[in-house]
Each structure stands twice: as structure tokens, then as C-alpha cells.
Motif scaffolding. Sequence first.
Motif, PDB file in Angstrom:
ATOM      1  N   SER A  52       3.545  14.865  -2.117  1.00 29.50           N
ATOM      2  CA  SER A  52       3.956  14.793  -0.718  1.00 29.50           C
ATOM      3  C   SER A  52       5.383  15.287  -0.525  1.00 29.50           C
ATOM      4  N   LEU A  53       5.617  15.914   0.625  1.00 25.55           N
ATOM      5  CA  LEU A  53       6.958  16.241   1.083  1.00 25.55           C
ATOM      6  C   LEU A  53       7.259  15.357   2.277  1.00 25.55           C
ATOM      7  N   LEU A  54       8.340  14.586   2.184  1.00 26.97           N
ATOM      8  CA  LEU A  54       8.661  13.603   3.214  1.00 26.97           C
ATOM      9  C   LEU A  54      10.107  13.769   3.654  1.00 26.97           C
ATOM     10  N   LEU A  55      10.335  13.615   4.950  1.00 21.48           N
ATOM     11  CA  LEU A  55      11.682  13.693   5.510  1.00 21.48           C
ATOM     12  C   LEU A  55      12.063  12.308   6.014  1.00 21.48           C
ATOM     13  N   SER A  56      13.114  11.742   5.449  1.00 20.01           N
ATOM     14  CA  SER A  56      13.523  10.381   5.814  1.00 20.01           C
ATOM     15  C   SER A  56      14.917  10.383   6.427  1.00 20.01           C
ATOM     16  N   SER A  57      14.996   9.883   7.669  1.00 16.84           N
ATOM     17  CA  SER A  57      16.302   9.702   8.304  1.00 16.84           C
ATOM     18  C   SER A  57      16.758   8.249   8.212  1.00 16.84           C
ATOM     19  N   ASP A  58      15.824   7.341   7.897  1.00 15.25           N
ATOM     20  CA  ASP A  58      16.121   5.921   7.669  1.00 15.25           C
ATOM     21  C   ASP A  58      14.987   5.385   6.810  1.00 15.25           C
ATOM     22  N   ILE A  59      15.254   5.090   5.546  1.00 14.48           N
ATOM     23  CA  ILE A  59      14.197   4.736   4.608  1.00 14.48           C
ATOM     24  C   ILE A  59      13.476   3.452   5.007  1.00 14.48           C
ATOM     25  N   THR A  60      14.085   2.624   5.856  1.00 13.45           N
ATOM     26  CA  THR A  60      13.444   1.370   6.260  1.00 13.45           C
ATOM     27  C   THR A  60      12.589   1.505   7.514  1.00 13.45           C
ATOM     28  N   SER A  61      12.722   2.630   8.230  1.00 12.73           N
ATOM     29  CA  SER A  61      11.996   2.702   9.508  1.00 12.73           C
ATOM     30  C   SER A  61      11.526   4.089   9.911  1.00 12.73           C
ATOM     31  N   ASP A  62      12.030   5.142   9.291  1.00 12.90           N
ATOM     32  CA  ASP A  62      11.705   6.488   9.759  1.00 12.90           C
ATOM     33  C   ASP A  62      11.464   7.430   8.586  1.00 12.90           C
ATOM     34  N   VAL A  63      10.208   7.578   8.210  1.00 14.07           N
ATOM     35  CA  VAL A  63       9.806   8.512   7.167  1.00 14.07           C
ATOM     36  C   VAL A  63       8.742   9.429   7.756  1.00 14.07           C
TER      37      VAL A  63
ATOM     38  N   GLY B 189       0.835  -1.182   0.000  1.00 11.91           N
ATOM     39  CA  GLY B 189       0.000   0.000   0.000  1.00 11.91           C
ATOM     40  C   GLY B 189       0.875   1.238   0.000  1.00 11.91           C
ATOM     41  N   PRO B 190       0.294   2.404  -0.184  1.00 14.12           N
ATOM     42  CA  PRO B 190      -1.093   2.646  -0.572  1.00 14.12           C
ATOM     43  C   PRO B 190      -1.294   2.415  -2.063  1.00 14.12           C
ATOM     44  N   GLY B 191      -2.571   2.421  -2.481  1.00 13.96           N
ATOM     45  CA  GLY B 191      -2.887   2.194  -3.874  1.00 13.96           C
ATOM     46  C   GLY B 191      -4.310   1.693  -4.020  1.00 13.96           C
ATOM     47  N   LEU B 192      -4.647   1.195  -5.198  1.00 12.63           N
ATOM     48  CA  LEU B 192      -5.969   0.635  -5.449  1.00 12.63           C
ATOM     49  C   LEU B 192      -6.056  -0.730  -4.775  1.00 12.63           C
ATOM     50  N   ALA B 193      -7.090  -0.935  -3.965  1.00 11.77           N
ATOM     51  CA  ALA B 193      -7.184  -2.145  -3.137  1.00 11.77           C
ATOM     52  C   ALA B 193      -7.111  -3.418  -3.963  1.00 11.77           C
TER      53      ALA B 193
ATOM     54  N   SER C 180      -4.885  -0.100   1.298  1.00 12.50           N
ATOM     55  CA  SER C 180      -4.970   0.976   0.304  1.00 12.50           C
ATOM     56  C   SER C 180      -4.610   2.335   0.876  1.00 12.50           C
ATOM     57  N   SER C 181      -4.625   2.464   2.201  1.00 11.47           N
ATOM     58  CA  SER C 181      -4.289   3.742   2.830  1.00 11.47           C
ATOM     59  C   SER C 181      -3.099   3.601   3.779  1.00 11.47           C
ATOM     60  N   LEU C 182      -2.197   2.681   3.473  1.00  9.17           N
ATOM     61  CA  LEU C 182      -1.019   2.466   4.318  1.00  9.17           C
ATOM     62  C   LEU C 182      -0.253   3.773   4.492  1.00  9.17           C
ATOM     63  N   PRO C 183      -0.069   4.236   5.712  1.00 16.86           N
ATOM     64  CA  PRO C 183       0.612   5.523   5.926  1.00 16.86           C
ATOM     65  C   PRO C 183       2.100   5.434   5.614  1.00 16.86           C
ATOM     66  N   VAL C 184       2.656   6.523   5.140  1.00 10.67           N
ATOM     67  CA  VAL C 184       4.063   6.535   4.776  1.00 10.67           C
ATOM     68  C   VAL C 184       4.958   6.375   5.997  1.00 10.67           C
ATOM     69  N   THR C 185       4.418   6.607   7.175  1.00  6.09           N
ATOM     70  CA  THR C 185       5.181   6.394   8.405  1.00  6.09           C
ATOM     71  C   THR C 185       5.469   4.905   8.637  1.00  6.09           C
ATOM     72  N   ASP C 186       4.820   4.042   7.847  1.00  2.26           N
ATOM     73  CA  ASP C 186       5.106   2.601   7.891  1.00  2.26           C
ATOM     74  C   ASP C 186       5.823   2.212   6.601  1.00  2.26           C
TER      75      ASP C 186
ATOM     76  N   ASN D  55       6.089  -0.076   1.585  1.00  2.00           N
ATOM     77  CA  ASN D  55       5.264   1.088   1.290  1.00  2.00           C
ATOM     78  C   ASN D  55       5.606   1.658  -0.094  1.00  2.00           C
ATOM     79  N   HIS D  56       4.566   1.938  -0.852  1.00  2.00           N
ATOM     80  CA  HIS D  56       4.729   2.464  -2.212  1.00  2.00           C
ATOM     81  C   HIS D  56       5.520   3.781  -2.231  1.00  2.00           C
ATOM     82  N   LEU D  57       5.202   4.692  -1.308  1.00  3.09           N
ATOM     83  CA  LEU D  57       5.860   5.996  -1.298  1.00  3.09           C
ATOM     84  C   LEU D  57       7.318   5.883  -0.874  1.00  3.09           C
ATOM     85  N   ALA D  58       7.575   5.071   0.147  1.00  2.00           N
ATOM     86  CA  ALA D  58       8.961   4.865   0.571  1.00  2.00           C
ATOM     87  C   ALA D  58       9.777   4.227  -0.545  1.00  2.00           C
TER      88      ALA D  58
END
Length: 369
Positions: free
Chosen positions: A144-155, A84-88, A336-342, A113-116
Motif C-alpha cells: 500500500s501507498l498511504l499519505l498521512s497528515s495525522d497518524i491518529t486521524s488522517d490516513v 484490524g485488519p488481519g485474520l479474524a 478483519s477488513s478495517l480500512p486504513v482510513t480508520d 489500525n494495523h497499517l497505521a
Amino acid sequence: MADEPLVLGIETSCDETGVGVVRGTTLLADAIASSVDEHARFGGVVPEVASRAHLEAMVPTVERALKEAGVSAKDLDGIAVTAGPGLAGALLVGVSAAKAYAYALGKPLYGVNHLASHICVDQLEHGPLPEPTMALLVSGGHSSLLLSSDITSDVKPMGATIDDAAGEAFDKVARVLNLGFPGGPVIDRYAREGDPAAIAFPRGLTGPRDAAYDFSFSGLKTAVARWIEARRAAGEDVPVRDVAASFQEAVVDVLTRKAVRACRDEGVDHLMIGGGVAANSRLRALAQERCEAAGITLRVPRPKLCTDNGAMVAALGAEMVARGRAASDWDLSADSSLPVTDPHVPGRSPSHSPSHDHVHEVAKGNLYS
């Protein structure tokens, strides 16, 4: 290089069936089957059509990717898939296929995660991501504007669209101009021959009291449509190239202005731009100009890696394996609504560790072992 994780990634969040193979940060294969032509007559993506297209394309695209990479499925260190996120419905096809391959092969499964993934794909082009990195992701569904300090765990989300995403606005304006679908590439093409200063279209959410990092393109889209309607009602020709150029300039002006501001405010000296709209030539040029002026290093993958693809999913999966992140459970489902924080969906129990040793027993004797 042989010691780096070899991962296959599956992407089915929208209308592209993407399968990529990555070893560490090296791209070995990027196979794509697109159903965009099937959606064109509807003027946009039809979820049911997309899901059926993924079903038909999945196995041939996986086989093509493995052949292109020159590797065997049994040599993989893991299977990654967009959860996710995306079309279910589209996501479910990819997740189901990934689970089947991982289970049959006895390999760990990583729901990502799609965005990550759109951020991580830049590693295939420019090497490891600086930490932290500011990312501007612009596509048909996301701005989206995203700040990543660790792409695998912190977005961390800094800002997002409150209505139409940038890519969606491109599609809608192209429809009003009778330019077809998808709108991004055709507007970019027409805009190159137009005057970006010909029409003063509005810049949404750029006032002193507006949200600093959020985006809004609905008002711009409406302004363009009304301008065109007024010209047609008066019996005047619509200068398609000037409209395209002026609309495009309004979009990229806002995107780059807010991205550079976020970098300055957070003290980040690297900006990564990804997503389908990142293929836009004017966005790339203006971003480069403004980043150079601000002393910011700009990272933008080549256009093919900006659109949805399996390589970006494999890249994030390989990073998960390299950093020892927990694999996903077998009951992984699409969100479909998986948050980018995951950035990924890990397992919940020790038995579902990255090794997945218990799977090897059931995988014995199958076609892939």
C-alpha cells in the motif's frame, strides 16, 4: 519523560504474538512469540493454528514485556491493541486479551489500525513523523501507498495491490524454488549472490495507462513459475540465485518507482517504508538511491520493527493518548477488513472517555490494582 504516556500494545493480526511497551516515543520493551515454525510445514499461515498459538503465548508475552520494560501494569496509561485488519480469529484473541487487561486495570482501551501502526512505529526509531508523510507498506498481506497528515486521524490511501501482495509473491516464488517458508528472508539471501539483470521478468502496472500507484505481483509470480517450469521441462538446471535476484529486482523496482512518483506528485519530501518486506536489503538500498536522487528523505525502521510487533501498536496507542483521542468502547471487536482510513476505533459515547473513571470501581481489589 515521566510525563509522557506509558502504553502497552498487543499485536495478533497474523502469526506473531507481539507485546510492546512504549513511553511517548521511547521503546521500553518489544516481546514477540512467533508461531512461524508451526506454519512452515503447511507452506503458509494457517488461521486456526495462529489463533491457538496466540492463546498460549499471550499471558507469558505480556509478563515478559512488562518485566523487560521495568514497569508495573498498574503504572500504564492505556492498553492498545490491533483491531484490524488481519485474520479474524487471531485478532479476536488480541482484542479479548486487551479488553480484559484494560478492564481489570481500570485503564483506557485503544483499538488501533494495523497499517497505521506500521507507519507510527518509525517514531521509535527516528522521532516524530513529519506531517504529511508518504508511507509505503509492504508485507505478506499488504502492498500500500498511504499519505498521512495525522497518524491518529488522517490516513489517505493512494494505492494498493490488486492481487498478490509483495510478501505473498516472495512466499510463492520461494515455494516454486523449493526454498521453504517464509520466502522473504531466504530469497533476499540467495539474491545477494545472483545477477538481478539475468532474467527480464515483467514489471506489473507500469504502463502509461495503468493505475499510477496500484500494484500487481500475480503476473510476475506466474512469469517466474513458468520460466522455472520451462527450464525443468528442458532438463536444464535452474539458476536459483539468478532467479531470486531477478525476481526481487522486479518487485523492488516497481515498489520504489511508484513510491517516489507519489511523493513527487503530492509534493511530499519524506517517504517512510514499513511492513515485513521493508527488511529486504535490496528494497532498502534501491529506495535510498532513488530518494536521494529525488531529494526525498527516506525513513525505514530497523528490520525488527518492520515485521509485525507489539511496539508499533504501543507507539500508535501512545500517540492517541498524547493527542487526547477518544478511547474505544468496551464492545470493541475485531474487524478483519478495517480500512486504513480508520487509524483507530474510538468510543461512541461520553461515558467511554479516555479516563474510563467508571472502570476503577470494578478494578478495585483485583491482582493488578
